[in-house]
Scaffold this active site. Structure first.
Site, PDB file in Angstrom:
ATOM      1  N   ARG A 168       0.832  -1.195   0.000  1.00 45.88           N
ATOM      2  CA  ARG A 168       0.000   0.000   0.000  1.00 45.88           C
ATOM      3  C   ARG A 168       0.873   1.254   0.000  1.00 45.88           C
ATOM      4  O   ARG A 168       1.923   1.308   0.650  1.00 45.88           O
ATOM      5  CB  ARG A 168      -0.889  -0.004   1.246  1.00 45.88           C
ATOM      6  CG  ARG A 168      -1.941   1.117   1.309  1.00 45.88           C
ATOM      7  CD  ARG A 168      -2.991   0.955   0.240  1.00 45.88           C
ATOM      8  NE  ARG A 168      -4.202   1.738   0.549  1.00 45.88           N
ATOM      9  CZ  ARG A 168      -5.183   1.946  -0.314  1.00 45.88           C
ATOM     10  NH1 ARG A 168      -5.112   1.446  -1.533  1.00 45.88           N
ATOM     11  NH2 ARG A 168      -6.261   2.637   0.041  1.00 45.88           N
ATOM     12  N   THR A 476      -8.562   0.030 -10.378  1.00 45.58           N
ATOM     13  CA  THR A 476      -8.104  -1.166  -9.673  1.00 45.58           C
ATOM     14  C   THR A 476      -8.332  -2.398 -10.548  1.00 45.58           C
ATOM     15  O   THR A 476      -9.236  -2.417 -11.377  1.00 45.58           O
ATOM     16  CB  THR A 476      -8.867  -1.320  -8.337  1.00 45.58           C
ATOM     17  OG1 THR A 476      -8.796  -0.097  -7.614  1.00 45.58           O
ATOM     18  CG2 THR A 476      -8.285  -2.425  -7.478  1.00 45.58           C
ATOM     19  N   THR A 494      -3.727  -1.420  -7.774  1.00 49.39           N
ATOM     20  CA  THR A 494      -4.542  -0.230  -8.004  1.00 49.39           C
ATOM     21  C   THR A 494      -3.715   1.039  -8.163  1.00 49.39           C
ATOM     22  O   THR A 494      -2.589   1.129  -7.669  1.00 49.39           O
ATOM     23  CB  THR A 494      -5.514  -0.033  -6.815  1.00 49.39           C
ATOM     24  OG1 THR A 494      -6.329   1.118  -7.038  1.00 49.39           O
ATOM     25  CG2 THR A 494      -4.758   0.146  -5.508  1.00 49.39           C
ATOM     26  N   GLN A 513      -3.750   7.677  -4.398  1.00 44.99           N
ATOM     27  CA  GLN A 513      -4.192   6.828  -3.307  1.00 44.99           C
ATOM     28  C   GLN A 513      -4.410   7.555  -1.987  1.00 44.99           C
ATOM     29  O   GLN A 513      -5.191   7.101  -1.139  1.00 44.99           O
ATOM     30  CB  GLN A 513      -3.165   5.712  -3.086  1.00 44.99           C
ATOM     31  CG  GLN A 513      -3.738   4.435  -2.529  1.00 44.99           C
ATOM     32  CD  GLN A 513      -4.651   3.739  -3.516  1.00 44.99           C
ATOM     33  OE1 GLN A 513      -5.856   3.685  -3.312  1.00 44.99           O
ATOM     34  NE2 GLN A 513      -4.100   3.223  -4.594  1.00 44.99           N
ATOM     35  N   ASP A 516      -7.726   8.209  -0.292  1.00 45.48           N
ATOM     36  CA  ASP A 516      -8.423   7.212   0.513  1.00 45.48           C
ATOM     37  C   ASP A 516      -8.343   7.525   2.010  1.00 45.48           C
ATOM     38  O   ASP A 516      -9.007   6.871   2.817  1.00 45.48           O
ATOM     39  CB  ASP A 516      -7.853   5.815   0.258  1.00 45.48           C
ATOM     40  CG  ASP A 516      -8.542   5.113  -0.902  1.00 45.48           C
ATOM     41  OD1 ASP A 516      -9.470   5.706  -1.486  1.00 45.48           O
ATOM     42  OD2 ASP A 516      -8.161   3.974  -1.224  1.00 45.48           O
ATOM     43  N   SER A 543      -7.910   0.727   2.804  1.00 40.34           N
ATOM     44  CA  SER A 543      -8.370   0.189   1.526  1.00 40.34           C
ATOM     45  C   SER A 543      -9.543  -0.748   1.767  1.00 40.34           C
ATOM     46  O   SER A 543      -9.847  -1.117   2.902  1.00 40.34           O
ATOM     47  CB  SER A 543      -7.226  -0.573   0.855  1.00 40.34           C
ATOM     48  OG  SER A 543      -7.673  -1.285  -0.288  1.00 40.34           O
ATOM     49  N   GLY A 570     -13.054  -2.649  -7.521  1.00 40.38           N
ATOM     50  CA  GLY A 570     -14.394  -2.110  -7.305  1.00 40.38           C
ATOM     51  C   GLY A 570     -14.534  -1.149  -6.159  1.00 40.38           C
ATOM     52  O   GLY A 570     -15.647  -0.822  -5.750  1.00 40.38           O
ATOM     53  N   GLY A 571     -13.419  -0.659  -5.584  1.00 39.97           N
ATOM     54  CA  GLY A 571     -13.519   0.307  -4.497  1.00 39.97           C
ATOM     55  C   GLY A 571     -14.283  -0.238  -3.321  1.00 39.97           C
ATOM     56  O   GLY A 571     -14.086  -1.381  -2.890  1.00 39.97           O
TER      57      GLY A 571
END
Length: 682
Positions: A168, A476, A494, A513, A516, A543, A570-571
């Site tokens: 991440r 993603t 992603t 990112q 988020d 995430s 798909g978030g």
């Protein structure tokens, strides 16, 4: 249109190794621009030579389909699944694919081919993952890339161990809790520019995918690292055809892409029009980047010219048109200090199975295991879909209701309690507080069979600050791999939103990112409370990605043999896509393709329940009132959203045929992916 193809592995190691030797590029380490150019030329030449052996090699592996002559994926010949086609929403007729020993499922045919070629050559599942990601960053820049992040679960068939890998992105050391909120905490408390925030340098986190693949490779790699980038280099040098999803992303992002000089030059024609479906696109800058990684290793991404170019792009203060861009504060030290982490997966039992998924900073794994644990209270087998066909059939009202209610409860806990556990611990200091059976049974008791709860309340697990963030991820993708030794990789990767931050450097897109994180560090209802998912130096944003593995449960409750690997982009809806697929396979007996193709359904913690209207089993006419599933859910108090879903589920299930273990695979008909392996027709 149903895709029926047969494909073969293009890569023959010995001619490639010979070409590299002739080019003087057979070893690792540096080499400079001349050696890099020679390496690119050698790889392209070796690939061309190997293509001549395509027909003979085709019968030996990496085949899909049940009829017709062998077709090389990416050849452009009739039947090639990599031939560009418009984004369709849902492609009917995907069939279950069988393989004897190895298989890969990815969301683009060329990426699937890259992984299958490596597996055929004797590579490990992690080797294949490196090759797949190298190609995805080229052919799906809207979804993932070297400039983004990833989560991986790996199963070692020899040691029977599941390892989670965290790649991440991280906030820079200079970030404050107001990094996304203010240009400066003291002198300029205005919002970073431009709007949307994702287009500013502040949205870009230190990329983690390359370092994550590096540590996984060091643990489980088999073939030489330098050989894993070969097909990506060839495609970037020779060119590939733009597919429907990429073409749509370019067109819809035109204004933002044109703010960046490199992106504008790459994605648009000389007259300023977007490069369209089917356009052959070459990316020499990306070929150069992959060559550097191949010859110098992952460190070359985090130090030296590549890292400096990333830092410089994040620091850009003005767009091509002169408008302001608030720069990020990422430094070369941030790049050099990035650490990918080995983490313990989140695991729990579900009926006769053992389920493992991704641990924080992803909330996806905990929510998937929670939702399944809640559903375990109910006999889900009573509610299997009707009229089951290759598209998965028609979900029953009660099946969708129970899954959606369980997810509401899981999302409520996820929203409140889960963030980067390096900064914010889980309740009780471990996932068990949220996943133990008594707690999940208590949560299940809140579900009514006659009425939707609408919005769930989080469980009382102590005083933990709220961490709600509902940012949707659209950039993603996901893939699943099983190698000849039975090792498994399931990996979600992603750049966050479609085409990330719209900042491009060295042939790849940089992520957005950090959006988020919660931009406001304070709880909106009580500003004295800090939210769990606020920005902090070196912190990773939460995430929802949930790469998932399923195993048989031994009599003592321990983990047994591998059964299933799956996951999806798909978030915030990733949790729903994964739970639907797992329930479809384990409770309803659907095969890998049926469970993947099945109507996407589920809910976040809101009154709205998703039912994928793109699926042929759903009738969206007359506002959905003609569809018995939609009408039945509404009668239970659900507010039904039947807009098209954009899952990209990639599933492999191990089963038996004629008493022998085989692999079966399903690719999501909502995307462009395929299944490849040493396939056969049972």
């Amino acid at each position: 249109m149903t895709k029926k193809i047969q494909a073969r592995a293009w890569w023959v190691l010995s001619p490639l190794a010979l070409a590299l030797t002739v080019a003087g590029c057979g070893g690792g380490g540096g080499g400079g621009q001349n050696n890099d150019a020679a390496l690119i030329a050698a790889i392209v030449a070796a690939n061309a030579a190997n293509e001549a052996a395509a027909a003979a090699e085709a019968a030996k592996g990496c085949l899909i389909g049940d009829s017709g002559s062998p077709v090389v994926v990416g050849s452009g010949n009739p039947g090639d699944p990599a031939a560009p086609e418009p984004a369709s929403g849902y492609v009917l007729g995907h069939k279950l694919v069988y393989a004897k020993n190895y298989m890969v499922v990815a969301n683009h045919p060329l990426a699937t081919r890259a992984g299958c070629d490596v597996l055929k050559a004797g590579g490990s599942a992690v080797d294949a993952a490196v090759a797949v990601q190298a190609v995805l960053g080229l052919v799906e820049p809207q979804s993932s890339g070297l400039g983004g992040g990833a989560f991986m679960l790996h199963y070692d068939a020899k040691t029977k161990k599941v390892q989670a890998y965290d790649g991440r992105e991280m906030a820079p050391a200079a970030a404050t809790e107001n990094y996304l909120r203010y240009i400066d905490d003291v002198s300029d408390k205005t919002t970073p520019k431009p709007s949307p925030l994702r287009a500013s340098g502040r949205s870009i986190g230190t990329p983690g995918a390359v370092r994550m693949l590096d540590i996984a490779y060091k643990d489980h790699g088999k073939l030489p690292w330098k050989d894993l980038f070969s097909y990506g280099i060839t495609l970037a040098s020779d060119g590939f055809s733009i597919g429907g999803r990429m073409a749509a992303a370019i067109s819809t992002s035109e204004a933002n892409l044109k703010r960046d000089a490199e992106a504008a030059a790459y994605f648009f024609n000389a007259d300023g029009t977007p490069k369209a479906l089917g356009t052959k696109l070459k990316n020499p800058a990306y070929a150069q980047t992959l060559t550097t990684l191949a010859t110098q290793g992952a460190n070359a991404f985090y130090t030296g010219p590549i890292a400096q170019a990333i830092v410089d792009k994040i620091a850009v203060t003005a767009a091509v048109d002169g408008s302001a861009i608030t720069p990020g504060k990422t430094t070369m030290a941030d790049m050099a200090n990035y650490v990918a982490k080995r983490r313990d997966p989140v695991c729990g039992t579900y009926r006769d199975y053992y389920v493992c998924s991704m641990s924080p900073p992803s909330s996806g794994g905990i929510a998937v295991v929670q939702a399944l644990g809640i559903l375990e209270t109910f006999n889900m087998g009573l509610y299997k879909p009707t009229a089951i066909d290759i598209e998965g059939g028609k979900p029953r009202v009660m099946g969708v209701h129970l899954v959606s209610e369980a997810e509401r409860l899981a999302y409520a806990d996820r929203d409140k309690y889960v963030a980067d556990t390096d900064f914010i611990p889980l309740p009780g200091g471990s996932p068990d507080t949220m996943l133990n059976k008594p707690y999940l049974q208590q949560r299940a008791s809140l579900i009514s069979l006659s009425k939707s709860m609408g919005t769930a309340t989080a469980g009382d697990l102590g005083s933990v600050p709220l961490g709600i963030d509902k940012t949707e991820e659209h950039g993603t993708t996901h893939f699943t791999v099983v190698d000849k030794q039975g090792n498994v990789v399931t990996m979600t990767t992603t750049v966050e939103s479609t085409l990330g931050s719209f900042h491009m450097t060295q042939g790849f897109m940089l992520n957005n990112q950090l959006t988020d994180f919660s931009a406001d560090p304070n709880d909106t209802k009580d500003p004295s409370i800090k939210v769990a998912n606020r920005v902090a130096p070196g912190k990773r944003p939460r995430s929802t990605m949930a790469p998932t593995l399923v195993f048989k449960k031994n009599g003592d409750g321990s983990m047994g043999e591998f059964v299933m690997g799956t996951g999806s982009p798909g978030g915030g809806t990733i949790i729903q896509y994964v739970v639907k697929t797992v329930v479809g396979a384990l409770d309803w007996g659907l095969d890998a393709q049926q469970a993947t193709s099945l109507v996407d359904f589920g809910a976040t913690n809101s009154p709205s329940t998703n039912v994928g209207g793109e699926h042929p089993a759903i009738d969206t006419s007359n506002s959905g009132n003609n569809d018995p599933l939609i009408a039945g859910l509404r009668a239970l108090g659900h507010t039904v959203s039947f807009g098209p879903q954009s899952s990209g589920i990639s599933t492999i299930i191990r089963t038996t045929v004629g008493g022998k273990p085989v692999l079966t695979g399903g690719a999501d008909p909502r995307r462009e992916g395929i299944v490849l392996g040493d396939t056969f027709t049972p």
